[in-house]
Every structure is written in structure tokens, then in C-alpha cells.
Design a protein around this motif. Structure first.
Motif, mmCIF file in Angstrom:
data_model
loop_
_atom_site.group_PDB
_atom_site.id
_atom_site.type_symbol
_atom_site.label_atom_id
_atom_site.label_comp_id
_atom_site.label_asym_id
_atom_site.label_seq_id
_atom_site.Cartn_x
_atom_site.Cartn_y
_atom_site.Cartn_z
ATOM 1 N N ARG A 126 18.602 -26.077 0.677
ATOM 2 C CA ARG A 126 18.368 -27.191 1.600
ATOM 3 C C ARG A 126 17.256 -28.075 1.040
ATOM 4 N N TRP A 127 17.366 -29.376 1.276
ATOM 5 C CA TRP A 127 16.207 -30.230 1.075
ATOM 6 C C TRP A 127 15.207 -29.921 2.168
ATOM 7 N N GLU A 128 13.959 -29.744 1.807
ATOM 8 C CA GLU A 128 12.948 -29.270 2.753
ATOM 9 C C GLU A 128 11.983 -30.401 3.116
ATOM 10 N N TRP A 129 11.944 -30.712 4.411
ATOM 11 C CA TRP A 129 11.035 -31.754 4.870
ATOM 12 C C TRP A 129 9.587 -31.345 4.598
ATOM 13 N N THR A 130 8.798 -32.280 4.129
ATOM 14 C CA THR A 130 7.356 -32.062 4.017
ATOM 15 C C THR A 130 6.646 -32.989 4.996
ATOM 16 N N ARG A 164 11.448 -31.943 -0.533
ATOM 17 C CA ARG A 164 11.378 -31.235 -1.802
ATOM 18 C C ARG A 164 12.495 -30.207 -1.906
ATOM 19 N N GLY A 165 12.793 -29.817 -3.154
ATOM 20 C CA GLY A 165 13.786 -28.784 -3.405
ATOM 21 C C GLY A 165 15.090 -29.346 -3.908
ATOM 22 N N ALA A 166 16.182 -28.945 -3.265
ATOM 23 C CA ALA A 166 17.541 -29.360 -3.609
ATOM 24 C C ALA A 166 18.432 -28.850 -2.483
ATOM 25 N N SER A 167 19.747 -29.025 -2.624
ATOM 26 C CA SER A 167 20.655 -28.541 -1.586
ATOM 27 C C SER A 167 21.956 -28.077 -2.205
ATOM 28 N N GLU A 168 22.848 -27.570 -1.367
ATOM 29 C CA GLU A 168 24.154 -27.117 -1.840
ATOM 30 C C GLU A 168 24.970 -28.271 -2.395
ATOM 31 N N ALA A 169 24.584 -29.511 -2.069
ATOM 32 C CA ALA A 169 25.296 -30.684 -2.575
ATOM 33 C C ALA A 169 24.701 -31.216 -3.875
ATOM 34 N N PHE A 213 13.370 -38.657 -0.702
ATOM 35 C CA PHE A 213 12.712 -39.340 0.415
ATOM 36 C C PHE A 213 13.756 -39.961 1.344
ATOM 37 N N PHE A 214 13.479 -39.847 2.637
ATOM 38 C CA PHE A 214 14.350 -40.434 3.650
ATOM 39 C C PHE A 214 13.522 -40.817 4.874
ATOM 40 N N HIS A 215 14.107 -41.672 5.706
ATOM 41 C CA HIS A 215 13.470 -42.019 6.975
ATOM 42 C C HIS A 215 13.456 -40.799 7.896
ATOM 43 N N ALA A 216 12.457 -40.746 8.763
ATOM 44 C CA ALA A 216 12.237 -39.572 9.614
ATOM 45 C C ALA A 216 13.386 -39.288 10.576
ATOM 46 N N LYS A 217 14.184 -40.284 10.925
ATOM 47 C CA LYS A 217 15.227 -40.095 11.935
ATOM 48 C C LYS A 217 16.546 -39.580 11.362
ATOM 49 N N LEU A 218 16.688 -39.558 10.040
ATOM 50 C CA LEU A 218 17.990 -39.273 9.439
ATOM 51 C C LEU A 218 18.295 -37.779 9.401
ATOM 52 N N GLN A 219 19.490 -37.422 9.851
ATOM 53 C CA GLN A 219 19.931 -36.030 9.919
ATOM 54 C C GLN A 219 21.026 -35.704 8.906
ATOM 55 N N TRP A 220 21.672 -36.718 8.329
ATOM 56 C CA TRP A 220 22.942 -36.450 7.648
ATOM 57 C C TRP A 220 22.777 -35.797 6.280
ATOM 58 N N GLN A 221 21.565 -35.778 5.744
ATOM 59 C CA GLN A 221 21.339 -35.048 4.501
ATOM 60 C C GLN A 221 21.298 -33.540 4.773
ATOM 61 N N PHE A 222 21.414 -32.733 3.712
ATOM 62 C CA PHE A 222 21.384 -31.277 3.831
ATOM 63 C C PHE A 222 19.926 -30.804 3.893
ATOM 64 N N THR A 223 19.311 -30.972 5.074
ATOM 65 C CA THR A 223 17.874 -30.758 5.240
ATOM 66 C C THR A 223 17.582 -29.515 6.059
ATOM 67 N N GLY A 224 16.480 -28.831 5.728
ATOM 68 C CA GLY A 224 16.078 -27.624 6.428
ATOM 69 C C GLY A 224 14.578 -27.561 6.658
ATOM 70 N N ILE A 225 14.108 -26.389 7.091
ATOM 71 C CA ILE A 225 12.697 -26.220 7.483
ATOM 72 C C ILE A 225 12.077 -25.029 6.771
ATOM 73 N N ARG A 226 10.918 -25.246 6.173
ATOM 74 C CA ARG A 226 10.065 -24.154 5.694
ATOM 75 C C ARG A 226 8.704 -24.311 6.378
ATOM 76 N N LEU A 227 8.220 -23.238 6.968
ATOM 77 C CA LEU A 227 7.000 -23.289 7.774
ATOM 78 C C LEU A 227 5.737 -22.977 6.960
ATOM 79 N N VAL A 228 4.628 -23.504 7.450
ATOM 80 C CA VAL A 228 3.318 -23.261 6.854
ATOM 81 C C VAL A 228 2.316 -23.035 7.977
ATOM 82 N N ARG A 229 1.315 -22.228 7.671
ATOM 83 C CA ARG A 229 0.162 -22.127 8.591
ATOM 84 C C ARG A 229 -1.106 -21.950 7.773
#
Length: 394
Positions: A324-328, A360-365, A378-394
Motif C-alpha cells: 500500500r502507499w502509506e500516508w505520512t 511513501r512505499g509502493a502498492s500492488e499496482a 503525493f496526492f490531495h488529502a481527500k483522494l481515496q482512489w489510490q491504493f493507500t493504507g495506514i502505518r501507525l506511529v507513537r
């Protein structure tokens, strides 16, 4: 005549790379019906036919026309039709009207591809090929690989918004493997270097390797799963403003979104659309097709956050990435010393460094070999159609 064996070998390698990448774009479209090539369900999605034409236009416009004397343009109207955003090159069809292009036909676009490919093959074996043009060719091939990813992304949106939910490829394997325990990996604070370093290809926005200071942090060993994201939904995550950025909450109220893209709730069951069609939600799969607002809201619900792009890059050797492309949590801004190239090539990345978030990262596509841990998507914050996922940090 003395033939430089090294030069001949290099040219043969270039020709093979060119042919392989160009053929892959065609292969991606093989499962499509002719009607699928023209559909544009939303402004951010381009019809597959347009992608095939645009990537061809790139080689014609930036290599054949300026550097191949006597080259005859396939069709003078195609610069208007297939130019994407290059102001330097001239007027173009606005993006929202790409779906109105019933002409040129799909057959004409494939003729265009063959015409340009034949001339490119001859050009690669000519004496006019220089090191500077090879660099431009490499950019063009990476540009086509970017569009291969967009092709798949747009095809999924086109088919996934067809009321019949047709499969792209029924032979795709649907995996339901256990994701494993989510461990929090520790990274010590200190001064690190990020940015591209090496002699191989990279995009200009990766250049400018520089030092950055990071505090201690912990980053998740894997991505958030559908099952974990479903808990957020069932806990009222989409109804509780406390987890959302103000702009994200406005987006929720405007769109009425209640789940990731391609999720459907029917008969008390969660379903999802994938390459094989509509089926029950795969709980163990990494959540996909969420925007920055959703990723940030989920992280807030978990009392964590998203990584900065520097944190992600520094920690990337500690975990597997690429599904998945990972949102930062980093805005898309230039690195120190960033300079735009002169001419149209300079419009490639720099002009978009505003109002976008880094992934960051890459995706199955993502095409094989077209990813690295310094790659700045890079993409606008509202866009869902890319293969995007979540990695958490604390």
C-alpha cells in the motif's frame, strides 16, 4: 566500420527496456472491453485510452519531434488531446473532458502507439542518440510506469463504479492470510540523512539528500488491517468529530462517507470490490483506498499518529513495505536545494508542491522495480482512489 560493442549492448538494453515497458501498458488493458477505454467516472480518473495516448505523446513530443529530423507527427491534433499539464507545450483538453473524447478511437490510439514505437526503435539505433537524450528517455520510461500504476488505479475505479461490479481478472488470487502481531519498532532520536543517493534513476523531488533531526519514536511493524479499521467504524469513528481535522470533518459532512472506498454494507454484511468483483470483506487484508483524513482520524482514535516522511524513510529498513502507499503526516514540499529543470521537464514535479500530502512505499499496482524508500508520491488529502493504507506511529 568499427562497432563499439559496449555502445551496441547499451542500445540493445535500452531497446529491450523500452519495448518491455511499452508492452506492459498494453497488457494492463488486455482484460478491458472496448467500452471501458473511454469512461471517466470522476475528474481524477482518466480513461485508459487517454493514458495509452498520453504516454505515447511524451516520447513523440520530447524526443522524436525535437531530435529526429524529418519526423512527421502522427496527428497534429494529438498534442491538444494528449498533453496533460505542460503549459510550455501548449493548449490541451481540460482534464474533466477526457471522458468526452470518443475520438480518436481506441484503434487509432493503438495505431499511434505502433507508429511512435517504430520511430523510437529506429531513433535508438541512430547516431543522434546522446547521453542527454538517454536521460530524457529514462524519464519517459519511468513516466510510463507511473501511468501504468494510474491505469490500474483508474481501471479499478471505472469497473468498481459500474453497477454490475464486473471483475477485471477473475484469475486474481484473493489472499486471506493472518497479518501477524502488530509490533511497535523503536527508533532512537538523532540526526539522520534522507533523500536519494546513488547513480541510478530517481525523480527530481527525491534529490537534495539532507540531514534531519528526529525525536525517539515507535513505528508499527505492519499496516492496519480491514478488521482493525472495521472496529473504528463500528465504534462510531465516522460520526465523532473529535478524531477528524476540521477539513476532514467538512469532507465527511459533504460526502456522507461512512467507510473506505469500495466497501459496501448490505444485508448486515460488509462487502468489498476488488479485481475479482464484489465479495465479502477480507478482514485480514491491509485496509486500502482511504484518504489522508481517514488515515489521520483512525490514528487519532488509536491515540497514535501517522509518521512523517522522514520517520518513514529512516525506519523503512525495519519493516516490509510495498503493498500500500502509506500516508505520512508531511506536506509535499521541496527538499533543500531543489531546482526545477528548464522547459517542460521542469513542470514534472515542482509545480505540484502545494496542498498535497506525501505518501511513501509502493502498492500492488506499482510496476516491479519502480519503487524505492526515497520515492515521494503525493496526492490531495481527500483522494481515496489510490491504493493507500495506514502505518501507525507513537
Amino acid at each position: 566500420m568499427i562497432v563499439d560493442i559496449n555502445t551496441e549492448s547499451r542500445i540493445n538494453d535500452l531497446e529491450k527496456s523500452y519495448a518491455a515497458i511499452r508492452d506492459h501498458s498494453v497488457a494492463i488493458c488486455t482484460p478491458l472491453e472496448i467500452e471501458d477505454y473511454v469512461v471517466q467516472p470522476m475528474a481524477d480518473v482518466s480513461p485508459p485510452k487517454w493514458h495509452l495516448g498520453h504516454t505515447t505523446w511524451f516520447f513523440e513530443t520530447f524526443i522524436l519531434i525535437p531530435y529526429c529530423p524529418g519526423y512527421e507527427v502522427f496527428d497534429h491534433q494529438y498534442n491538444f488531446v494528449f498533453n496533460s499539464y505542460y503549459e510550455t507545450v501548449g493548449a490541451r483538453v481540460i482534464r474533466t473532458d477526457r471522458g468526452n473524447l470518443s475520438r480518436p478511437s481506441v484503434a487509432d490510439v493503438y495505431k499511434y502507439r505502433r507508429y511512435v514505437d517504430e520511430h523510437m526503435k529506429a531513433f535508438l539505433h541512430s547516431e543522434r542518440l546522446t547521453e542527454a537524450i538517454e536521460t530524457l528517455l529514462e524519464l519517459g520510461l519511468n513516466h510510463e510506469q507511473q501511468h501504468q500504476e494510474l491505469l490500474l488505479t483508474d481501471i479499478k475505479y471505472i469497473l468498481g463504479h459500474n453497477p454490475l461490479f464486473p471483475a477485471y481478472n477473475k484469475e486474481n488470487i484473493v489472499l486471506n492470510e493472518e497479518p501477524g502481531e502488530m509490533k511497535m519498532l523503536k527508533v532512537s532520536g538523532g540526526i539522520y540523512e534522507i533523500g536519494f543517493s546513488g547513480e541510478t534513476f530517481c525523480f527530481d523531488n527525491e534529490l537534495g539528500r539532507h540531514k534531519t533531526y528526529l525525536n525517539d519514536f515507535e513505528i508499527a511493524s505492519r499496516l492496519v488491517s480491514n478488521a482493525e479499521y472495521l472496529q473504528f467504524i463500528e465504534d462510531g469513528g465516522y460520526r465523532d468529530f473529535r478524531f477528524w481535522h476540521a477539513e476532514g470533518w467538512d469532507w465527511i459532512k459533504l460526502t456522507g462517507t461512512k467507510a473506505p472506498l469500495y466497501w459496501h454494507h448490505a444485508d448486515d454484511r460488509w462487502m468489498q470490490y476488488s479485481w475479482v468483483g464484489l465479495h465479502e470483506l477480507i478482514l485480514n487484508e491491509a485496509v486500502c483506498h482511504i484518504n489522508f483524513y481517514e488515515a489521520s482520524a483512525y490514528a487519532a482514535w488509536k491515540r497514535m499518529r501517522l509518521p512523517t516522511e522522514a520517520e518513514w524513510e529512516v525506519a523503512s529498513e525495519k519493516f516490509d513495505w510495498g503493498s500500500r502507499w502509506e500516508w505520512t503526516n508531511s506536506a509535499y514540499l521541496p527538499y533543500p536545494g531543489f531546482k526545477k529543470e528548464p522547459g517542460a521537464v521542469g513542470e514534472y514535479n515542482g509545480k505540484f508542491m502545494v496542498n498535497q500530502m506525501v505518501l511513501r512505499g509502493a502498492s500492488e499496482a506499482t510496476p516491479g522495480g519502480h519503487s524505492r524508500n526515497t520515492y515521494r508520491n503525493f496526492f490531495h488529502a481527500k483522494l481515496q482512489w489510490q491504493f493507500t493504507g495506514i502505518r501507525l506511529v507513537r
